[in-house]
Scaffold this motif. Structure first.
Motif, PDB file in Angstrom:
ATOM      1  N   THR A   1       3.640   1.711   0.068  1.00  0.00           N
ATOM      2  CA  THR A   1       2.215   1.516   0.308  1.00  0.00           C
ATOM      3  C   THR A   1       1.598   2.693   1.054  1.00  0.00           C
ATOM      4  O   THR A   1       0.467   3.094   0.786  1.00  0.00           O
ATOM      5  CB  THR A   1       2.001   0.230   1.137  1.00  0.00           C
ATOM      6  OG1 THR A   1       2.596  -0.851   0.431  1.00  0.00           O
ATOM      7  CG2 THR A   1       0.523  -0.048   1.349  1.00  0.00           C
ATOM      8  N   SER A   2       2.377   3.246   1.965  1.00  0.00           N
ATOM      9  CA  SER A   2       1.794   4.300   2.789  1.00  0.00           C
ATOM     10  C   SER A   2       1.988   5.690   2.188  1.00  0.00           C
ATOM     11  O   SER A   2       1.676   6.688   2.821  1.00  0.00           O
ATOM     12  CB  SER A   2       2.412   4.252   4.187  1.00  0.00           C
ATOM     13  OG  SER A   2       3.791   4.565   4.101  1.00  0.00           O
ATOM     14  N   GLY A   3       2.494   5.752   0.963  1.00  0.00           N
ATOM     15  CA  GLY A   3       2.616   7.042   0.288  1.00  0.00           C
ATOM     16  C   GLY A   3       3.748   7.916   0.788  1.00  0.00           C
ATOM     17  O   GLY A   3       3.709   9.137   0.644  1.00  0.00           O
ATOM     18  N   PHE A   4       4.780   7.302   1.363  1.00  0.00           N
ATOM     19  CA  PHE A   4       5.904   8.073   1.907  1.00  0.00           C
ATOM     20  C   PHE A   4       6.720   8.756   0.822  1.00  0.00           C
ATOM     21  O   PHE A   4       7.224   9.859   1.019  1.00  0.00           O
ATOM     22  CB  PHE A   4       6.803   7.135   2.722  1.00  0.00           C
ATOM     23  CG  PHE A   4       8.037   7.788   3.285  1.00  0.00           C
ATOM     24  CD1 PHE A   4       7.965   8.620   4.394  1.00  0.00           C
ATOM     25  CD2 PHE A   4       9.288   7.556   2.719  1.00  0.00           C
ATOM     26  CE1 PHE A   4       9.103   9.213   4.931  1.00  0.00           C
ATOM     27  CE2 PHE A   4      10.427   8.140   3.248  1.00  0.00           C
ATOM     28  CZ  PHE A   4      10.338   8.969   4.355  1.00  0.00           C
TER      29      PHE A   4
ATOM     30  N   GLU B   1       6.677  -1.105   2.466  1.00  0.00           N
ATOM     31  CA  GLU B   1       5.660  -0.535   3.353  1.00  0.00           C
ATOM     32  C   GLU B   1       5.581   0.977   3.189  1.00  0.00           C
ATOM     33  O   GLU B   1       4.501   1.565   3.266  1.00  0.00           O
ATOM     34  CB  GLU B   1       5.967  -0.897   4.816  1.00  0.00           C
ATOM     35  CG  GLU B   1       5.827  -2.382   5.134  1.00  0.00           C
ATOM     36  CD  GLU B   1       4.392  -2.889   4.969  1.00  0.00           C
ATOM     37  OE1 GLU B   1       3.463  -2.060   4.917  1.00  0.00           O
ATOM     38  OE2 GLU B   1       4.215  -4.116   4.886  1.00  0.00           O
ATOM     39  N   LEU B   2       6.729   1.600   2.982  1.00  0.00           N
ATOM     40  CA  LEU B   2       6.726   3.060   2.800  1.00  0.00           C
ATOM     41  C   LEU B   2       6.041   3.429   1.495  1.00  0.00           C
ATOM     42  O   LEU B   2       5.311   4.421   1.419  1.00  0.00           O
ATOM     43  CB  LEU B   2       8.163   3.592   2.820  1.00  0.00           C
ATOM     44  CG  LEU B   2       8.824   3.620   4.206  1.00  0.00           C
ATOM     45  CD1 LEU B   2      10.279   4.035   4.093  1.00  0.00           C
ATOM     46  CD2 LEU B   2       8.074   4.550   5.152  1.00  0.00           C
TER      47      LEU B   2
END
Lengths: 257, 257
Positions: free
Chosen positions: A197-200, A194-195
């Motif tokens: 995917t979110s560009g973290f 998820e990180l």
């Protein structure tokens, strides 16, 4: 404490079959038997391991081979990495004696436990240490740090045996045990996906280090099964927001244009 | 106790030069250096000893050879024989831990002290054990008593080092205290706000209990300031996805209709 299950000994990428045999021998000396090998360099089985075990065949006969440290420790609820103090990770650093006491307590509580050792040449990968709940450091002289693999196993196995010979079983259960490592790994992978995917993760070359630090920080907490389920729910809920927004937009697209 | 002289290690009729090298290595690991050989089977010096010492050359370079155990221990005031419990002799039988404490006390008092080990095959002669003040027995499993020579030295040397070490290792990497409670509270409130928004807390009456459990789980990890900042970034990144989706939709609304 005659009925506690001794810790599994996990050797990550061991180089020499002779050393695997020497490890089996000290395991037998101190009553351990669950040997697990991660990517042994020369493959497995290797006759030279049996030759150097001086008759301690049973840990070798029952040894299991895994492709990753994560696979090898999947069923364990308390796993310590035996290594010098890692500079990169913030994990508790404990002595073999403290480790043995903790392992014995957890084992008496029915939890599968283990000790992870690195290969002769390279030691343990930071990414694998980050999967463990603490680091066990043998107090060797800083002037000569090259500790033989079987010696490292011997010191820890010796402390284990002293502990189970001496310590009475705990009077009551101390609470829910930590989740097994497979559950933690599942949580880590979900979170990191998820990180990602979110560009973290940026810059991209720092991703492995960022992941290791996050894993070590979470490993320290000794999350229970229930807590891991909750945390997976937390990650899902936080990222699900996206889907909700999508739904909402799909229903009323004009509002956002 | 930093100025005590470590015990001499006396090997009686050692068989394999490789084992002498392995003994030198563990001596160096734990700060010992005075190696004495009684009638080494293959003579002395032996190149294979150096080859197996992994760089711990100084105990080998300074090793002295004697013809009898009596000669080798002549200058010592406290000498223990490391062996299984001898049937023939009525000597105190102590653990490596007790031995280390006694040796350290005597050494701090200025007494030269030592540990005597038998050869790989035959062990110690009863006559030589009888020259010692006590017997040190490593508590190995009676089901598998074949303890490697270097392992026996390692366990005793390890106990010696533990005894003379002043300070235990710090529990965490130095200079990284846990974040203060205000920082943790800030993180908790951010997380809980985002979870509230995403509909995580249900049924609503369980919200306070769910929050408490999450906070306790995270509190156990002793996150540092840096880790709290990272975790705030994690929460932001996971929830920011919504904003990204919004932006994307605002740019190309037709794709989602």
């Amino acid at each position: 404490m005659a009925d506690v299950r001794p810790p599994a000994v996990i050797l990550s990428t061991p180089q020499l079959p002779e050393n695997i045999g020497a490890v089996a021998r000290v395991m037998a000396n101190f009553g351990l038997s669950d040997l697990r090998l991660v990517n042994p360099r020369h493959g497995w089985p290797q006759e030279r391991a049996w030759a150097s075990a001086s008759g301690a065949d049973w840990p070798l006969n029952a040894a299991r081979v895994f492709e990753t440290v994560g696979d090898a420790i999947a069923d364990l609820r308390l796993i310590y990495a035996t290594t010098a103090r890692p500079r990169e990770l913030r994990l508790p650093v404990i002595t073999p004696r403290e480790a043995a006491a903790n392992l014995a307590r957890a084992s008496a509580d029915g939890q599968p436990v283990g000790l992870l050792f690195g290969g002769e040449r390279a030691g343990l990968e930071t990414a694998d240490i980050a999967l463990c709940q603490a680091v066990v450091t043998v107090p060797i002289d800083p002037l000569f740090k090259s500790l033989n693999l079987a010696q490292a196993v011997a010191i820890n196995a010796y402390e284990w045996r002293l502990t189970v010979l001496d310590t009475p079983p705990p009077a009551f259960r101390e609470g829910d045990p930590p989740a097994d490592r497979a559950a933690m790994l599942g949580f880590f992978e979900q979170l990191e996906r998820e990180l990602e995917t979110s560009g973290f993760f940026h810059p991209p070359e720092k991703t492995p280090a960022m992941i290791q630090n996050l894993r070590a920080a979470f490993s320290r907490a000794h999350f229970t099964d229930q807590e891991v389920r909750t945390l997976r729910g937390v990650v899902t809920a936080l990222s699900r927001g996206r889907g909700k927004v999508l739904e909402k937009l799909a229903r009323k697209p004009e509002k956002d244009d």
